[in-house]
Design a protein around this motif. Sequence first.
Motif, PDB file in Angstrom:
ATOM      1  N   VAL A 262       6.105  -8.470   4.026  1.00  0.00           N
ATOM      2  CA  VAL A 262       5.909  -9.582   3.210  1.00  0.00           C
ATOM      3  C   VAL A 262       6.275 -10.945   4.003  1.00  0.00           C
ATOM      4  O   VAL A 262       5.700 -11.871   4.068  1.00  0.00           O
ATOM      5  N   LEU A 263       7.413 -10.621   5.002  1.00  0.00           N
ATOM      6  CA  LEU A 263       7.882 -11.799   5.515  1.00  0.00           C
ATOM      7  C   LEU A 263       6.992 -12.064   6.683  1.00  0.00           C
ATOM      8  O   LEU A 263       7.016 -12.979   7.314  1.00  0.00           O
ATOM      9  N   GLU A 264       6.122 -11.106   7.076  1.00  0.00           N
ATOM     10  CA  GLU A 264       4.895 -11.418   8.286  1.00  0.00           C
ATOM     11  C   GLU A 264       3.917 -12.457   7.466  1.00  0.00           C
ATOM     12  O   GLU A 264       2.967 -12.827   8.489  1.00  0.00           O
ATOM     13  N   LEU A 265       3.888 -12.393   6.297  1.00  0.00           N
ATOM     14  CA  LEU A 265       2.878 -13.205   5.801  1.00  0.00           C
ATOM     15  C   LEU A 265       2.995 -14.798   6.036  1.00  0.00           C
ATOM     16  O   LEU A 265       4.145 -15.203   5.803  1.00  0.00           O
ATOM     17  N   ARG A 266       2.402 -15.446   6.776  1.00  0.00           N
ATOM     18  CA  ARG A 266       2.298 -16.901   7.062  1.00  0.00           C
ATOM     19  C   ARG A 266       2.023 -17.977   6.246  1.00  0.00           C
ATOM     20  O   ARG A 266       0.714 -17.459   5.504  1.00  0.00           O
TER      21      ARG A 266
ATOM     22  N   VAL B 270     -11.456   0.369   9.706  1.00  0.00           N
ATOM     23  CA  VAL B 270     -10.434  -0.110   8.553  1.00  0.00           C
ATOM     24  C   VAL B 270     -11.022   0.229   7.274  1.00  0.00           C
ATOM     25  O   VAL B 270     -10.484   0.541   6.427  1.00  0.00           O
ATOM     26  N   ALA B 271     -12.356   0.427   7.177  1.00  0.00           N
ATOM     27  CA  ALA B 271     -13.169   0.856   6.087  1.00  0.00           C
ATOM     28  C   ALA B 271     -12.730   2.204   5.778  1.00  0.00           C
ATOM     29  O   ALA B 271     -12.521   2.495   4.656  1.00  0.00           O
ATOM     30  N   ALA B 272     -12.734   3.063   6.801  1.00  0.00           N
ATOM     31  CA  ALA B 272     -12.327   4.353   6.557  1.00  0.00           C
ATOM     32  C   ALA B 272     -10.943   4.493   6.184  1.00  0.00           C
ATOM     33  O   ALA B 272     -10.548   5.329   5.166  1.00  0.00           O
ATOM     34  N   TYR B 273     -10.080   3.711   6.594  1.00  0.00           N
ATOM     35  CA  TYR B 273      -8.691   3.777   6.222  1.00  0.00           C
ATOM     36  C   TYR B 273      -8.456   3.483   4.816  1.00  0.00           C
ATOM     37  O   TYR B 273      -7.464   3.963   4.130  1.00  0.00           O
TER      38      TYR B 273
ATOM     39  N   SER C 241       2.466  -2.101  13.288  1.00  0.00           N
ATOM     40  CA  SER C 241       1.237  -1.813  13.588  1.00  0.00           C
ATOM     41  C   SER C 241       0.198  -2.843  12.690  1.00  0.00           C
ATOM     42  O   SER C 241      -1.069  -3.292  13.064  1.00  0.00           O
ATOM     43  N   THR C 242       0.639  -3.160  11.400  1.00  0.00           N
ATOM     44  CA  THR C 242      -0.185  -3.992  10.539  1.00  0.00           C
ATOM     45  C   THR C 242      -0.387  -5.324  11.301  1.00  0.00           C
ATOM     46  O   THR C 242      -1.258  -6.049  11.330  1.00  0.00           O
ATOM     47  N   ARG C 243       0.903  -5.900  11.764  1.00  0.00           N
ATOM     48  CA  ARG C 243       1.030  -7.367  12.419  1.00  0.00           C
ATOM     49  C   ARG C 243       0.036  -7.108  13.819  1.00  0.00           C
ATOM     50  O   ARG C 243      -0.752  -8.156  13.922  1.00  0.00           O
TER      51      ARG C 243
ATOM     52  N   PHE D 215      -6.506 -15.277   4.866  1.00  0.00           N
ATOM     53  CA  PHE D 215      -6.916 -14.373   3.777  1.00  0.00           C
ATOM     54  C   PHE D 215      -6.859 -12.663   4.745  1.00  0.00           C
ATOM     55  O   PHE D 215      -6.358 -11.832   4.161  1.00  0.00           O
ATOM     56  N   PRO D 216      -7.412 -12.761   6.042  1.00  0.00           N
ATOM     57  CA  PRO D 216      -7.442 -11.523   6.681  1.00  0.00           C
ATOM     58  C   PRO D 216      -5.832 -10.917   6.662  1.00  0.00           C
ATOM     59  O   PRO D 216      -5.818  -9.665   6.731  1.00  0.00           O
ATOM     60  N   THR D 217      -4.957 -11.852   6.828  1.00  0.00           N
ATOM     61  CA  THR D 217      -3.536 -11.339   6.791  1.00  0.00           C
ATOM     62  C   THR D 217      -3.073 -10.612   5.719  1.00  0.00           C
ATOM     63  O   THR D 217      -2.293  -9.535   5.571  1.00  0.00           O
ATOM     64  N   PHE D 218      -3.670 -11.322   4.609  1.00  0.00           N
ATOM     65  CA  PHE D 218      -3.213 -10.774   3.415  1.00  0.00           C
ATOM     66  C   PHE D 218      -3.846  -9.477   2.932  1.00  0.00           C
ATOM     67  O   PHE D 218      -3.290  -8.699   2.523  1.00  0.00           O
ATOM     68  N   LEU D 219      -5.287  -9.513   3.597  1.00  0.00           N
ATOM     69  CA  LEU D 219      -6.100  -8.084   3.280  1.00  0.00           C
ATOM     70  C   LEU D 219      -5.236  -7.042   3.966  1.00  0.00           C
ATOM     71  O   LEU D 219      -4.940  -5.847   3.563  1.00  0.00           O
ATOM     72  N   SER D 220      -4.877  -7.296   5.318  1.00  0.00           N
ATOM     73  CA  SER D 220      -3.953  -6.185   6.102  1.00  0.00           C
ATOM     74  C   SER D 220      -2.521  -5.714   5.421  1.00  0.00           C
ATOM     75  O   SER D 220      -2.216  -4.612   5.243  1.00  0.00           O
ATOM     76  N   TYR D 221      -2.045  -6.734   5.058  1.00  0.00           N
ATOM     77  CA  TYR D 221      -0.704  -6.537   4.209  1.00  0.00           C
ATOM     78  C   TYR D 221      -0.978  -5.920   2.922  1.00  0.00           C
ATOM     79  O   TYR D 221      -0.161  -4.919   2.709  1.00  0.00           O
ATOM     80  N   MET D 222      -2.044  -6.061   2.365  1.00  0.00           N
ATOM     81  CA  MET D 222      -2.291  -5.523   0.907  1.00  0.00           C
ATOM     82  C   MET D 222      -2.707  -3.977   1.124  1.00  0.00           C
ATOM     83  O   MET D 222      -1.818  -2.959   0.690  1.00  0.00           O
ATOM     84  N   LEU D 223      -3.391  -3.751   2.331  1.00  0.00           N
ATOM     85  CA  LEU D 223      -3.812  -2.309   2.544  1.00  0.00           C
ATOM     86  C   LEU D 223      -2.414  -1.347   2.999  1.00  0.00           C
ATOM     87  O   LEU D 223      -2.295  -0.551   2.304  1.00  0.00           O
ATOM     88  N   SER D 224      -1.338  -2.186   3.854  1.00  0.00           N
ATOM     89  CA  SER D 224      -0.453  -1.385   4.297  1.00  0.00           C
ATOM     90  C   SER D 224       0.677  -1.289   3.021  1.00  0.00           C
ATOM     91  O   SER D 224       1.401  -0.203   2.788  1.00  0.00           O
ATOM     92  N   PHE D 225       0.748  -2.247   1.932  1.00  0.00           N
ATOM     93  CA  PHE D 225       1.424  -2.310   0.929  1.00  0.00           C
ATOM     94  C   PHE D 225       1.169  -1.027   0.079  1.00  0.00           C
ATOM     95  O   PHE D 225       2.001  -0.357  -0.390  1.00  0.00           O
ATOM     96  N   VAL D 226      -0.288  -1.031  -0.136  1.00  0.00           N
ATOM     97  CA  VAL D 226      -0.846   0.076  -0.911  1.00  0.00           C
ATOM     98  C   VAL D 226      -0.287   1.514  -0.473  1.00  0.00           C
ATOM     99  O   VAL D 226       0.032   2.520  -0.872  1.00  0.00           O
ATOM    100  N   TYR D 227      -0.531   1.506   1.083  1.00  0.00           N
ATOM    101  CA  TYR D 227       0.035   2.752   1.798  1.00  0.00           C
ATOM    102  C   TYR D 227       1.601   3.207   1.590  1.00  0.00           C
ATOM    103  O   TYR D 227       1.783   4.283   1.181  1.00  0.00           O
ATOM    104  N   VAL D 228       2.247   2.144   1.469  1.00  0.00           N
ATOM    105  CA  VAL D 228       3.695   2.389   1.540  1.00  0.00           C
ATOM    106  C   VAL D 228       3.861   2.833  -0.253  1.00  0.00           C
ATOM    107  O   VAL D 228       4.745   3.783  -0.191  1.00  0.00           O
ATOM    108  N   GLY D 229       3.048   2.095  -0.993  1.00  0.00           N
ATOM    109  CA  GLY D 229       3.197   2.536  -2.362  1.00  0.00           C
ATOM    110  C   GLY D 229       2.792   3.966  -2.655  1.00  0.00           C
ATOM    111  O   GLY D 229       3.277   4.651  -3.439  1.00  0.00           O
ATOM    112  N   ILE D 230       1.758   4.396  -2.011  1.00  0.00           N
ATOM    113  CA  ILE D 230       1.272   5.738  -1.942  1.00  0.00           C
ATOM    114  C   ILE D 230       2.315   6.703  -1.642  1.00  0.00           C
ATOM    115  O   ILE D 230       2.797   7.941  -2.243  1.00  0.00           O
TER     116      ILE D 230
END
Length: 198
Positions: free
Chosen positions: A22-26, A168-171, A91-93, A40-55
């Motif tokens: 979340v600190l990487e969000l500018r 990214v769609a597959a991930y 890897s997200t950044r 917005f693309p930065t937010f989307l990649s953050y959200m994908l990785s956040f979901v993975y960590v949550g899973i």
Amino acid sequence: MNKNRLEAFSDGVLAIVITIMVLELRVPPEPSWNALLGVFPTFLSYMLSFVYVGIYWNNHHHMIHLADRVNGRILWANLHLLFWISLFPFSTRWMDDSGFAEVPVLAYGFNLVCAAVAYFVLQQSLIRQQGRRGALARAIGRDWKGKSSPFIYVTGLGLCLVHPLLAVAAYTVVALIWLVPDRRVEQFVTRGHEDAAG
């Protein structure tokens, strides 16, 4: 060995990973909708990785709940998993900063594959410690999600050579599969408590 320290340490590491991401969000450079759309693309990649960590956090919690104790092999398998998850911010950044270029998207996918393999190793270490008739092995059953995820990741790596956004769609598909609540362990634990009460 008691499992509580393993779970507490893992929770702490995952919390730090999310904090770093979340600190990487500018902040947008100016107070406008166009500037917000620019990040917005930065937010989307953050959200994908956040979901993975949550899973991983959610499934790790359920898996450790069914363990009665841990051993040295399990501790190292857990550290192996945490290592790959701890690379998610990097890897997200890189994927985001490159504008979703081929090599960073491949690296992100490789990171996801390695985390999935590490999770499987931890799961199998716990099952080996309990035995094939133990609580975890019976709760997991055929594990179609766990078996299909690496296949989709590898497909995504191949699709990346066609276009990185296909990867990214597959991930994202794998994340969506795991977002659907998996009640196997919860049902097993509930049944166990009911049997014990009966």
